[in-house]
Design a protein around this motif. Sequence first.
Motif, PDB file in Angstrom:
ATOM      1  N   ALA A  57       0.294  -1.263   0.182  1.00 56.22           N
ATOM      2  CA  ALA A  57      -0.275   0.353   0.084  1.00 56.22           C
ATOM      3  C   ALA A  57       0.993   1.231  -0.162  1.00 56.22           C
ATOM      4  CB  ALA A  57      -1.248  -0.224   1.551  1.00 56.22           C
ATOM      5  N   GLY A  58       1.943   0.838   0.209  1.00 58.13           N
ATOM      6  CA  GLY A  58       2.748   2.290   1.095  1.00 58.13           C
ATOM      7  C   GLY A  58       2.377   3.352   1.297  1.00 58.13           C
ATOM      8  N   THR A  59       2.402   4.499   1.114  1.00 57.90           N
ATOM      9  CA  THR A  59       1.461   5.991   0.833  1.00 57.90           C
ATOM     10  C   THR A  59      -0.240   5.993   0.993  1.00 57.90           C
ATOM     11  OG1 THR A  59       2.196   7.076  -0.619  1.00 57.90           O
ATOM     12  CG2 THR A  59       3.604   7.035   1.180  1.00 57.90           C
ATOM     13  N   GLY A  60      -0.391   4.844   0.344  1.00 55.76           N
ATOM     14  CA  GLY A  60      -1.336   5.378   0.587  1.00 55.76           C
ATOM     15  C   GLY A  60      -2.377   5.648  -0.600  1.00 55.76           C
ATOM     16  N   GLU A  61      -2.040   5.661  -1.844  1.00 57.48           N
ATOM     17  CA  GLU A  61      -2.637   6.452  -3.283  1.00 57.48           C
ATOM     18  C   GLU A  61      -3.372   5.331  -4.095  1.00 57.48           C
ATOM     19  OE1 GLU A  61      -1.654   9.176  -3.574  1.00 57.48           O
ATOM     20  OE2 GLU A  61      -0.167   8.987  -1.912  1.00 57.48           O
ATOM     21  N   VAL A  62      -3.068   4.567  -4.053  1.00 57.03           N
ATOM     22  CA  VAL A  62      -3.862   3.849  -4.273  1.00 57.03           C
ATOM     23  C   VAL A  62      -5.531   3.213  -3.113  1.00 57.03           C
ATOM     24  CG1 VAL A  62      -4.961   1.046  -4.945  1.00 57.03           C
ATOM     25  CG2 VAL A  62      -3.183   2.046  -5.996  1.00 57.03           C
ATOM     26  N   ARG A  81       4.946  -3.727   4.246  1.00 52.11           N
ATOM     27  CA  ARG A  81       6.642  -4.759   4.533  1.00 52.11           C
ATOM     28  C   ARG A  81       7.256  -3.845   5.510  1.00 52.11           C
ATOM     29  NH1 ARG A  81      10.321  -8.006   1.662  1.00 52.11           N
ATOM     30  NH2 ARG A  81      10.239  -6.165   0.173  1.00 52.11           N
ATOM     31  N   ASP A  82       7.735  -2.901   4.581  1.00 53.27           N
ATOM     32  CA  ASP A  82       8.113  -1.593   5.213  1.00 53.27           C
ATOM     33  C   ASP A  82       8.061  -1.055   6.420  1.00 53.27           C
ATOM     34  OD1 ASP A  82      10.030   0.476   3.525  1.00 53.27           O
ATOM     35  OD2 ASP A  82       8.892   1.302   4.653  1.00 53.27           O
ATOM     36  N   PRO A  83       8.360  -0.780   7.393  1.00 54.21           N
ATOM     37  CA  PRO A  83       7.996  -0.723   8.608  1.00 54.21           C
ATOM     38  C   PRO A  83       7.380   0.972   8.702  1.00 54.21           C
ATOM     39  CG  PRO A  83       9.714  -1.604   9.108  1.00 54.21           C
ATOM     40  CD  PRO A  83       9.407  -1.121   7.772  1.00 54.21           C
ATOM     41  N   GLU A  84       8.242   2.181   8.299  1.00 57.35           N
ATOM     42  CA  GLU A  84       7.963   3.321   7.777  1.00 57.35           C
ATOM     43  C   GLU A  84       6.540   3.709   7.226  1.00 57.35           C
ATOM     44  OE1 GLU A  84      11.494   6.341   6.872  1.00 57.35           O
ATOM     45  OE2 GLU A  84      12.614   4.787   7.539  1.00 57.35           O
ATOM     46  N   PHE A  85       6.495   2.709   5.626  1.00 53.67           N
ATOM     47  CA  PHE A  85       5.097   2.799   5.266  1.00 53.67           C
ATOM     48  C   PHE A  85       3.902   2.473   6.262  1.00 53.67           C
ATOM     49  CE2 PHE A  85       7.586   2.499   0.460  1.00 53.67           C
ATOM     50  CZ  PHE A  85       7.329   4.486   0.068  1.00 53.67           C
ATOM     51  N   ALA A  86       3.919   1.397   6.739  1.00 55.09           N
ATOM     52  CA  ALA A  86       3.156   0.711   8.029  1.00 55.09           C
ATOM     53  C   ALA A  86       2.387   2.440   8.490  1.00 55.09           C
ATOM     54  CB  ALA A  86       3.705  -0.255   8.084  1.00 55.09           C
ATOM     55  N   THR A  87       3.574   2.756   9.358  1.00 55.72           N
ATOM     56  CA  THR A  87       3.363   3.926  10.328  1.00 55.72           C
ATOM     57  C   THR A  87       3.311   4.803   9.575  1.00 55.72           C
ATOM     58  OG1 THR A  87       5.810   3.263  11.065  1.00 55.72           O
ATOM     59  CG2 THR A  87       4.522   5.233  11.732  1.00 55.72           C
ATOM     60  N   PHE A  88       3.052   5.363   8.282  1.00 52.64           N
ATOM     61  CA  PHE A  88       3.018   6.777   7.850  1.00 52.64           C
ATOM     62  C   PHE A  88       1.115   6.487   6.819  1.00 52.64           C
ATOM     63  CE2 PHE A  88       1.377   9.007   3.974  1.00 52.64           C
ATOM     64  CZ  PHE A  88       2.239   9.564   3.638  1.00 52.64           C
ATOM     65  N   LEU A  89       1.392   4.776   6.832  1.00 51.66           N
ATOM     66  CA  LEU A  89      -0.191   4.317   6.392  1.00 51.66           C
ATOM     67  C   LEU A  89      -0.983   4.971   8.170  1.00 51.66           C
ATOM     68  CD1 LEU A  89       0.249   1.569   4.365  1.00 51.66           C
ATOM     69  CD2 LEU A  89      -0.819   3.443   3.807  1.00 51.66           C
ATOM     70  N   ARG A  90      -0.733   4.445   9.070  1.00 54.21           N
ATOM     71  CA  ARG A  90      -1.107   4.341  10.427  1.00 54.21           C
ATOM     72  C   ARG A  90      -1.991   5.577  10.708  1.00 54.21           C
ATOM     73  NH1 ARG A  90       3.277   0.482  12.202  1.00 54.21           N
ATOM     74  NH2 ARG A  90       2.070  -1.192  12.119  1.00 54.21           N
ATOM     75  N   ARG A  91      -1.184   6.334  10.416  1.00 53.39           N
ATOM     76  CA  ARG A  91      -1.501   7.910  10.881  1.00 53.39           C
ATOM     77  C   ARG A  91      -2.398   8.498   9.989  1.00 53.39           C
ATOM     78  NH1 ARG A  91       4.217  10.316   9.553  1.00 53.39           N
ATOM     79  NH2 ARG A  91       4.603   9.143  11.843  1.00 53.39           N
ATOM     80  N   HIS A  92      -2.440   8.041   8.800  1.00 52.70           N
ATOM     81  CA  HIS A  92      -3.137   8.477   7.672  1.00 52.70           C
ATOM     82  C   HIS A  92      -4.150   7.397   7.401  1.00 52.70           C
ATOM     83  CE1 HIS A  92       0.403  10.969   7.150  1.00 52.70           C
ATOM     84  NE2 HIS A  92      -0.284  11.454   6.409  1.00 52.70           N
ATOM     85  N   PHE A  93      -5.115   6.136   8.051  1.00 54.95           N
ATOM     86  CA  PHE A  93      -5.445   5.382   7.693  1.00 54.95           C
ATOM     87  C   PHE A  93      -6.841   5.060   8.239  1.00 54.95           C
ATOM     88  CE2 PHE A  93      -3.785   6.241   3.985  1.00 54.95           C
ATOM     89  CZ  PHE A  93      -4.754   6.345   2.425  1.00 54.95           C
TER      90      PHE A  93
END
Length: 198
Positions: A57-62, A81-93
């Motif tokens: 999902a990366g930064t969640g554009e899709v 899988r990437d912890p930094e992307f996962a943290t970003f996703l938790r913050r934004h969704f």
Amino acid sequence: MPTVEPASTALFLKRWLRRPFATGAVVPSGRLLAEAMARTTRSVIDGRPGHIVELGAGTGEVTKALLAAGIAPERLVLVERDPEFATFLRRHFSGPRIVEGDAARLPRLLADHGIAPIAAVVSSLPLLSLPADVVNGIVGGVFEALPRGAAVVQFTYGPKPPIPRALRQRLHLVGARGKRIWRNVPPAVVWTFTRPAA
Ligand SMILES: C[S@@+](CC[C@H](N)C(=O)[O-])C[C@H]1O[C@@H](n2cnc3c(N)ncnc32)[C@H](O)[C@@H]1O
């Protein structure tokens, strides 16, 4: 749908510099590609019950496009899988479930989180830049988790189908190609793959 935020672009570039092959792109998917993924996903779900699992999902554009297209947040599961992307996703969704983990272990991840049934898989995984054995493992696991007749929606930047022919044949997959989206950087094509009911 809003355009890609500068924070997403900056994080993407940072992760690409760190892990170019796993990140697979220097910038997040553009709006037109994300919308094409969402449109295609809606059409393949076609009334099927269950979750829509987004891989990479990366930064969640899709993700944003899927939500904007009317996919209910509680049906959506983001695997990253990437912890930094996962943290970003938790913050934004706040609506979709976010599973930090490796798509190569998809059946295990879904079982561990009690996620079933699956209506469709939407993947932005960089299959072209991953080793063949990893691609075989991921795609095999995805179709193990999907009921027959349910589809995988996957984009690619390349000229060929993102799932190699030998693997398609082994799993009896049928692929359908969308139009190339020239206004994405780089231009991309959305494919769907289905294992028809026996
Ligand atoms: C090309 S980016 C797509 C990101 C986003 N969906 C988009 O379209 O902008 C690929 C994503 O897949 C993730 N990824 C790569 N390998 C993975 C794996 N084995 N399991 C889960 N995520 C993975 C990367 O960390 C990255 O976020």
